[in-house]
Design an enzyme around this catalytic site. Structure first.
Site, short mmCIF file in Angstrom:
data_model
loop_
_atom_site.label_atom_id
_atom_site.label_comp_id
_atom_site.label_asym_id
_atom_site.label_seq_id
_atom_site.Cartn_x
_atom_site.Cartn_y
_atom_site.Cartn_z
N HIS A 219 -1.74 12.40 -2.33
CA HIS A 219 -3.07 12.34 -2.94
C HIS A 219 -4.22 12.19 -1.96
O HIS A 219 -5.37 12.08 -2.39
CB HIS A 219 -3.14 11.20 -3.96
CG HIS A 219 -3.09 9.83 -3.33
ND1 HIS A 219 -1.92 9.19 -3.03
CD2 HIS A 219 -4.07 9.00 -2.95
CE1 HIS A 219 -2.18 8.02 -2.48
NE2 HIS A 219 -3.49 7.87 -2.41
C1 UD1 Z 1 -8.13 6.22 -4.83
C2 UD1 Z 1 -8.48 5.50 -3.54
C3 UD1 Z 1 -7.34 5.66 -2.54
C4 UD1 Z 1 -6.03 5.21 -3.14
C5 UD1 Z 1 -5.78 5.92 -4.45
C6 UD1 Z 1 -4.54 5.36 -5.10
C7 UD1 Z 1 -10.85 5.41 -2.89
C8 UD1 Z 1 -11.88 6.00 -2.02
N1 UD1 Z 1 -9.68 6.06 -2.93
O1 UD1 Z 1 -8.01 7.61 -4.53
O2 UD1 Z 1 -7.61 4.88 -1.40
O3 UD1 Z 1 -4.99 5.49 -2.22
O4 UD1 Z 1 -6.90 5.71 -5.33
O5 UD1 Z 1 -4.04 6.19 -6.10
O6 UD1 Z 1 -11.06 4.39 -3.50
N2 UD1 Z 1 -8.49 10.79 -11.85
C9 UD1 Z 1 -8.01 10.96 -13.13
N3 UD1 Z 1 -7.59 9.87 -13.82
C10 UD1 Z 1 -7.62 8.61 -13.31
C11 UD1 Z 1 -8.10 8.44 -12.01
C12 UD1 Z 1 -8.54 9.55 -11.28
O7 UD1 Z 1 -7.96 12.07 -13.62
O8 UD1 Z 1 -7.19 7.66 -13.99
C13 UD1 Z 1 -8.91 11.99 -11.07
C14 UD1 Z 1 -10.36 12.31 -11.19
O9 UD1 Z 1 -10.48 13.69 -11.21
C15 UD1 Z 1 -10.94 11.79 -9.88
C16 UD1 Z 1 -9.79 11.95 -8.90
O10 UD1 Z 1 -8.63 11.75 -9.69
O11 UD1 Z 1 -12.09 12.47 -9.48
C17 UD1 Z 1 -9.83 10.98 -7.76
O12 UD1 Z 1 -9.92 9.61 -8.19
P1 UD1 Z 1 -10.56 8.47 -7.23
O13 UD1 Z 1 -10.35 7.14 -7.80
O14 UD1 Z 1 -11.96 8.88 -6.86
O15 UD1 Z 1 -9.76 8.63 -5.90
P2 UD1 Z 1 -8.19 8.67 -5.68
O16 UD1 Z 1 -7.88 9.98 -5.04
O17 UD1 Z 1 -7.49 8.29 -6.92
N1 UDP Z 2 3.45 4.61 -7.99
C1 UDP Z 2 3.84 4.69 -9.34
N2 UDP Z 2 3.95 5.91 -9.93
C2 UDP Z 2 3.73 7.08 -9.27
C3 UDP Z 2 3.34 7.00 -7.89
C4 UDP Z 2 3.20 5.75 -7.30
O1 UDP Z 2 4.08 3.66 -9.97
O2 UDP Z 2 3.86 8.16 -9.88
C5 UDP Z 2 3.27 3.27 -7.37
C6 UDP Z 2 4.07 3.01 -6.13
O3 UDP Z 2 5.33 2.47 -6.44
C7 UDP Z 2 3.20 2.02 -5.38
C8 UDP Z 2 1.79 2.43 -5.76
O4 UDP Z 2 1.91 3.20 -6.95
O5 UDP Z 2 3.45 0.70 -5.85
C9 UDP Z 2 1.13 3.24 -4.67
O6 UDP Z 2 -0.08 3.73 -5.12
P1 UDP Z 2 -0.79 5.03 -4.53
O7 UDP Z 2 0.19 5.86 -3.80
O8 UDP Z 2 -1.54 5.65 -5.64
O9 UDP Z 2 -1.89 4.41 -3.56
P2 UDP Z 2 -1.90 3.98 -2.01
O10 UDP Z 2 -0.79 3.01 -1.81
O11 UDP Z 2 -1.75 5.22 -1.19
O12 UDP Z 2 -3.24 3.40 -1.83
#
Ligand code: UD1
Ligand code: UDP
Length: 379
Positions: A219
């Site tokens: 992601h």
């Molecule tokens: C965010 C965090 C990242 C973390 C990740 C964990 C920041 C800058 N980034 O990235 O550090 O590793 O979460 O998963 O805070 N969206 C949905 N549904 C949701 C949430 C998001 O559809 O419930 C989609 C939206 O299109 C959104 C995109 O995902 O624009 C990105 O979501 P966002 O929270 O901005 O960043 P992440 O890539 O999720």
């Molecule tokens: N995770 C989950 N379902 C998924 C992918 C990840 O439950 O489909 C959990 C994973 O076990 C870990 C956390 O989400 O505990 C990691 O989150 P993510 O990779 O979104 O964020 P990051 O750690 O990179 O910030």
């Protein structure tokens, strides 16, 4: 901040606000909420959910599976650009903190919600505790790196999950007195549900053979927001001819795959994000994991599962030293190296120090024995 010298009679029940917003936040925070609630049943424990993540499978399912009570405040900020998302959290959380008047705000990790909550709390004069402090990738093009640096700079309590964080923080001029090496609360959560996920059989339920698939989660914007994503899918197609690929797709990645019209072959199984228990079950039984996630690098280290990380760097070198994590670089062509690497026997590793399921207890111990919480928290 001066230590509280109140007599027993004027001491109020401690008030703590916990701020969460994104998927990994729930996992890191849950054990801390549960331990502090247990030790301070009369305290105020206010859970603030910013709404950065909002899909059920990115949010509520974690609170349910981890036994976290429903949030007291839902800020509902949703998705937006960095500036807008951060600003919305700041704008919505300020009145909540003014109303709650917490003695301490606890923030986890490195997401935009972490940054925003830290800035608002510190300007209201409320001390902040940062969970997972001191991680550095030394790559300031990553939004998380900016968020971490700010959270660490302005937090009073820095809770470290690995000892390498100490040097990172010292290099930024942060005094040792603020640092507390407590271990990894994300591993606390894993340990707490170990029996449940070990018996979950998520792979079989999805129709793949346990021990015989590559689990994929990606992601990071640097990988999925551009042309590299097409290369990744092409390489996964190749891998899937020998080893089935299971790919629960993060919503950011789903959106990008749709906009680029990327469709892998059927042996690459795409699913919605899966629940925490399902994901842990899939990780524990994977032949290997391909990821750019921070948390997944850690969980695979604890589970002793080979992990291949599609990034140039990691703020978690402890996972590389442990022997489970291999940095592939931001280079999809290196996915071709995974199958040959798996031919070598797996090294048996010990989890890093204090990744033992008891980090939240240490957090609570420190809050009880240092600073002005000592007089407030009745053990
Ligand atoms: C965010 C965090 C990242 C973390 C990740 C964990 C920041 C800058 N980034 O990235 O550090 O590793 O979460 O998963 O805070 N969206 C949905 N549904 C949701 C949430 C998001 O559809 O419930 C989609 C939206 O299109 C959104 C995109 O995902 O624009 C990105 O979501 P966002 O929270 O901005 O960043 P992440 O890539 O999720
Ligand atoms: N995770 C989950 N379902 C998924 C992918 C990840 O439950 O489909 C959990 C994973 O076990 C870990 C956390 O989400 O505990 C990691 O989150 P993510 O990779 O979104 O964020 P990051 O750690 O990179 O910030």
């Amino acid at each position: 901040m001066s230590p509280v010298t109140h007599s027993h009679h004027s001491a109020h029940a401690t008030r703590i606000a916990y701020v969460v917003g994104a998927r990994p936040n729930f996992v890191k925070m849950a054990p801390v909420i549960s331990e502090l609630r247990r030790r301070m049943p009369d305290g105020r424990h206010a859970l603030i959910h910013t709404g950065q993540h909002y899909d059920r499978l990115m949010s509520d399912v974690f609170l349910e599976e981890l036994g976290v009570p429903a949030p007291d405040h839902m800020l509902g900020v949703g998705s937006a650009s960095h500036a807008v998302q951060t600003a919305r959290v700041m704008e919505h959380i300020e009145p909540v903190l003014e109303e709650e008047r917490p003695d301490l705000v606890i923030v986890p990790g490195d997401v935009n919600s972490t940054l925003a909550a830290t800035l608002v709390a510190v300007k209201l004069g409320i001390p902040v505790a940062h969970l997972e402090s001191g991680l550095r990738s030394f790559d300031r093009t990553m939004p998380e790196e900016i968020n971490r640096i700010v959270a660490d700079e302005f937090s009073e309590y820095l809770f470290l999950h690995s000892d390498e964080a100490i040097e990172n923080l010292r290099a930024e001029g942060i005094a040792d007195e603020r640092m507390h090496f407590v271990g990894n609360t994300m591993i606390d959560s894993l340990v707490a549900v170990e029996e449940r996920f070990r018996s979950a059989n998520a792979a079989r339920n999805l129709g793949v053979e346990p021990g015989n698939y590559l689990l994929v989660t990606l992601h990071r914007p640097a990988l999925v927001d551009g042309p590299l994503l097409a290369d990744v899918i092409a390489r996964l197609d190749d891998v899937s001819r020998e080893l089935p690929v299971l790919f629960p797709v993060h919503p950011r990645t789903r959106k990008m795959m749709e906009s680029m019209n990327l469709k892998p072959v059927p042996a690459v199984w795409l699913t919605e994000p899966v629940s925490y228990l399902e994901f842990l079950s899939l990780e524990a039984n994977a032949r290997a994991v391909l990821t750019d996630s921070g948390g997944v690098q850690e969980e695979t280290t604890y589970l002793n599962v080979p992990c291949f990380t599609l990034r140039e760097n990691t703020e978690r070198p402890v996972t590389v030293r442990a022997g489970t994590n291999t940095l592939l670089g931001l280079s999809p062509e290196r996915i071709d190296d995974i199958l040959p690497a798996l031919a070598h026997p797996k090294t048996v590793t010990e989890p890093p120090p204090l990744w033992d399921g008891r980090a939240a207890e240490r957090v609570a111990d420190i809050l009880q024995t240092t600073g002005h919480y000592a007089s407030l928290i009745v053990g």
